[in-house]
Design an enzyme around this catalytic site. Structure first.
Site, PDB file in Angstrom:
ATOM      1  N   TRP A 180      33.330  42.066  43.668  1.00  0.00           N
ATOM      2  CA  TRP A 180      34.606  42.693  44.019  1.00  0.00           C
ATOM      3  C   TRP A 180      34.382  44.189  44.138  1.00  0.00           C
ATOM      4  CZ3 TRP A 180      37.558  46.458  41.486  1.00  0.00           C
ATOM      5  CH2 TRP A 180      38.779  46.760  42.104  1.00  0.00           C
ATOM      6  N   GLU A 221      35.314  38.289  46.228  1.00  0.00           N
ATOM      7  CA  GLU A 221      36.691  38.283  45.756  1.00  0.00           C
ATOM      8  C   GLU A 221      37.534  39.283  46.540  1.00  0.00           C
ATOM      9  OE1 GLU A 221      39.152  39.270  41.612  1.00  0.00           O
ATOM     10  OE2 GLU A 221      36.965  39.440  41.689  1.00  0.00           O
ATOM     11  N   LYS A 223      41.294  41.156  47.790  1.00  0.00           N
ATOM     12  CA  LYS A 223      42.451  41.756  47.145  1.00  0.00           C
ATOM     13  C   LYS A 223      43.367  42.311  48.219  1.00  0.00           C
ATOM     14  CE  LYS A 223      43.537  44.555  43.089  1.00  0.00           C
ATOM     15  NZ  LYS A 223      42.959  45.212  41.910  1.00  0.00           N
ATOM     16  N   ASP A 254      41.592  35.143  42.961  1.00  0.00           N
ATOM     17  CA  ASP A 254      42.270  35.743  41.815  1.00  0.00           C
ATOM     18  C   ASP A 254      43.759  35.656  42.091  1.00  0.00           C
ATOM     19  OD1 ASP A 254      43.675  37.837  40.302  1.00  0.00           O
ATOM     20  OD2 ASP A 254      41.696  38.496  39.661  1.00  0.00           O
ATOM     21  N   HIS A 257      45.817  38.636  43.257  1.00  0.00           N
ATOM     22  CA  HIS A 257      45.329  39.409  44.393  1.00  0.00           C
ATOM     23  C   HIS A 257      45.978  39.047  45.716  1.00  0.00           C
ATOM     24  CE1 HIS A 257      41.322  41.034  42.565  1.00  0.00           C
ATOM     25  NE2 HIS A 257      42.376  41.246  41.790  1.00  0.00           N
ATOM     26  N   HIS A 281      39.670  33.457  39.264  1.00  0.00           N
ATOM     27  CA  HIS A 281      40.038  34.370  38.189  1.00  0.00           C
ATOM     28  C   HIS A 281      41.513  34.127  37.932  1.00  0.00           C
ATOM     29  CE1 HIS A 281      36.714  37.708  38.274  1.00  0.00           C
ATOM     30  NE2 HIS A 281      36.306  36.569  37.756  1.00  0.00           N
ATOM     31  N   ASP A 289      49.162  43.140  41.252  1.00  0.00           N
ATOM     32  CA  ASP A 289      47.988  42.712  40.489  1.00  0.00           C
ATOM     33  C   ASP A 289      47.889  43.520  39.202  1.00  0.00           C
ATOM     34  OD1 ASP A 289      45.503  41.588  39.789  1.00  0.00           O
ATOM     35  OD2 ASP A 289      44.456  43.271  40.709  1.00  0.00           O
ATOM     36  N   ASP A 291      47.355  42.134  36.085  1.00  0.00           N
ATOM     37  CA  ASP A 291      46.438  41.516  35.110  1.00  0.00           C
ATOM     38  C   ASP A 291      47.071  41.294  33.747  1.00  0.00           C
ATOM     39  OD1 ASP A 291      43.847  41.186  36.579  1.00  0.00           O
ATOM     40  OD2 ASP A 291      44.118  43.321  36.896  1.00  0.00           O
ATOM     41  N   ASP A 321      40.777  36.627  33.955  1.00  0.00           N
ATOM     42  CA  ASP A 321      40.637  38.062  34.256  1.00  0.00           C
ATOM     43  C   ASP A 321      41.966  38.763  34.001  1.00  0.00           C
ATOM     44  OD1 ASP A 321      40.027  40.567  35.144  1.00  0.00           O
ATOM     45  OD2 ASP A 321      39.868  40.037  37.255  1.00  0.00           O
TER      46      ASP A 321
END
Length: 413
Positions: A180, A221, A223, A254, A257, A281, A289, A291, A321
């Site tokens: 990433w 990955e 985003k 993810d 993302h 993830h 995003d 997290d 993640d």
């Protein structure tokens, strides 16, 4: 509630709850090291940045390798099932050696291997760290127009391939090496193509290094955006899915993302139609995003359903993640990992073949009715039975975390 009662409740729908408990225990979940220290890392390259933010200053952040190991070991003792450790390259153990990321070597991660073996982990996964570094010039790494900068990060990626191969061999398990990068533009770019061509060239150069493809699974990955790159992300979903397909590598999804109206649970079966492996993830984005800690929410349950109902527990590589410094970091690890395992158990307790049969026969009324009836089955009791079978703390696990905070974390000043 007795075990016999739960068995009968699920058996009425053709589900073997005992088999489900055994099966869920064997699905490995890759747990990220960076929750414990707010993604600071151990290589002292610089403060966290380049599209990443951690908010909060809860007491007890791990400040070094020994403290991080201590916290991981304690957190893992409260998490049932097979576990893997997910590392970033910035967690290299350099022991004072003056070496930059383009020259990291396997021996810089040997202490992590020893630790993983001590815990009996299923394997180690790895991530090149293309952020929080002085050579992130103008927020660009592999797509940089500065050839010296671009080459530095290519060499870092190549070094990470060798490290990943070492980790796989040492752990006798595959190593997922996930790429990433935070490259992009804060405002409307004048050129969207050329940076992507440079990224393509860089990825080609990284993958030109020979490595054992049976041991190292390379993933890319995507985003949508990040802080400071709100208008344009070089590594977009379309770019990486096409690159992965053309180069026979893996896509990593993810679930923070994408646009808030997109669901990774729907993307998993779409990729399984074309890829041998799909990487995840699992996180929780709040409006973007951000997290947040994984909850036992609808999307987490749907992600698990798509893995289980498609017999893809060996095809979908599950990783976590997230990072939250506003709450107890140990608790964040435990809540997220237990919720992912909980969602997988829930999926294994569904009569998936029957549900598919109803859909294929266009019996949508019964399909809806059955799905609603399943919601009131005694899942919580099966989860508690599973925890007990693994000698892992039940709902009182947080009492242990509070004691650890008092005895260990509060003394880190």
């Amino acid at each position: 509630m007795s075990c016999e009662f739960t068995q009968k409740a699920y058996a009425a729908y053709g589900v073997d709850s005992e088999a489900a408990k055994k099966a869920v225990n064997e699905i490995p979940i890759s747990i990220h090291c960076w929750q414990g220290d707010d993604v600071v890392g151990l290589d002292q390259a610089g403060a966290l940045g380049d599209g990443l933010q951690v908010t909060g200053n809860y007491i007890g952040r791990a400040r070094n390798f020994e403290e991080l190991k201590q916290d991981i070991k304690f957190a893992f003792s409260l998490i049932p099932g097979k576990k893997r450790l997910n590392l970033h390259a910035s967690y290299a153990i350099l022991n004072g050696e003056k070496v930059d990321r383009d020259a990291y070597r396997p021996e810089h991660f040997a202490p992590w291997v020893a630790f993983a073996k001590e815990l009996g982990l299923d394997g180690i996964d790895f991530n090149p760290t293309f952020f929080s570094h002085p050579k992130m010039k103008n927020g660009l790494s592999l797509s940089s127009p500065d050839e010296d900068i671009r080459k530095f990060w290519v060499k870092h990626g190549q070094a990470c391939l060798k490290i990943s191969e070492y980790l796989a061999k040492e752990m006798n398990s595959h190593c997922l090496m996930n790429i990433w990068i935070p490259d992009g533009s804060k405002d409307i770019p004048a050129d969207r193509l050329t940076p992507r061509l440079r990224l393509k060239k860089s990825l080609d150069e990284i993958l030109s290094v020979p490595y054992d493809k049976n041991k190292v699974i390379v993933a890319v990955e995507s985003k949508v955006f990040a802080v400071g790159i709100e208008s344009y992300t070089v590594g977009s979903n379309e770019f990486y899915q096409n690159y992965a397909a053309k180069n026979n590598i893996c896509c990593l999804l993810d679930n923070g993302h994408y646009h808030p109206t997109e669901y990774v649970s729907d993307k998993i079966p779409a990729l399984l139609a074309f890829y041998d492996k799909v990487a995840l993830h699992v996180t929780r984005g709040v409006r973007w995003d951000s997290d947040h800690v994984v909850l036992y929410d609808d999307e987490t349950k749907e992600i698990a359903k798509e893995i289980v109902r498609n017999n893809a527990t060996d095809k979908v590589l599950i990783g976590l993640d997230y990072f939250d410094a506003s709450i107890n970091r140990i608790a964040a690890w435990v809540v997220g990992a237990r919720n992912m395992r909980k969602a997988l158990l829930n999926a294994l307790l569904l009569p998936n073949d029957k549900l598919k049969e109803l859909q294929d026969s266009s019996n949508f009324t019964e399909l809806m009715v059955l799905n609603e009836e399943l919601k009131t089955l005694p899942f919580g009791a099966v989860w508690r039975e599973y925890l007990e079978s693994q000698n892992v703390a039940g709902s009182d696990w947080y009492e242990q975390v509070k004691k650890y905070e008092q005895d260990v974390l509060a003394k880190r000043v």
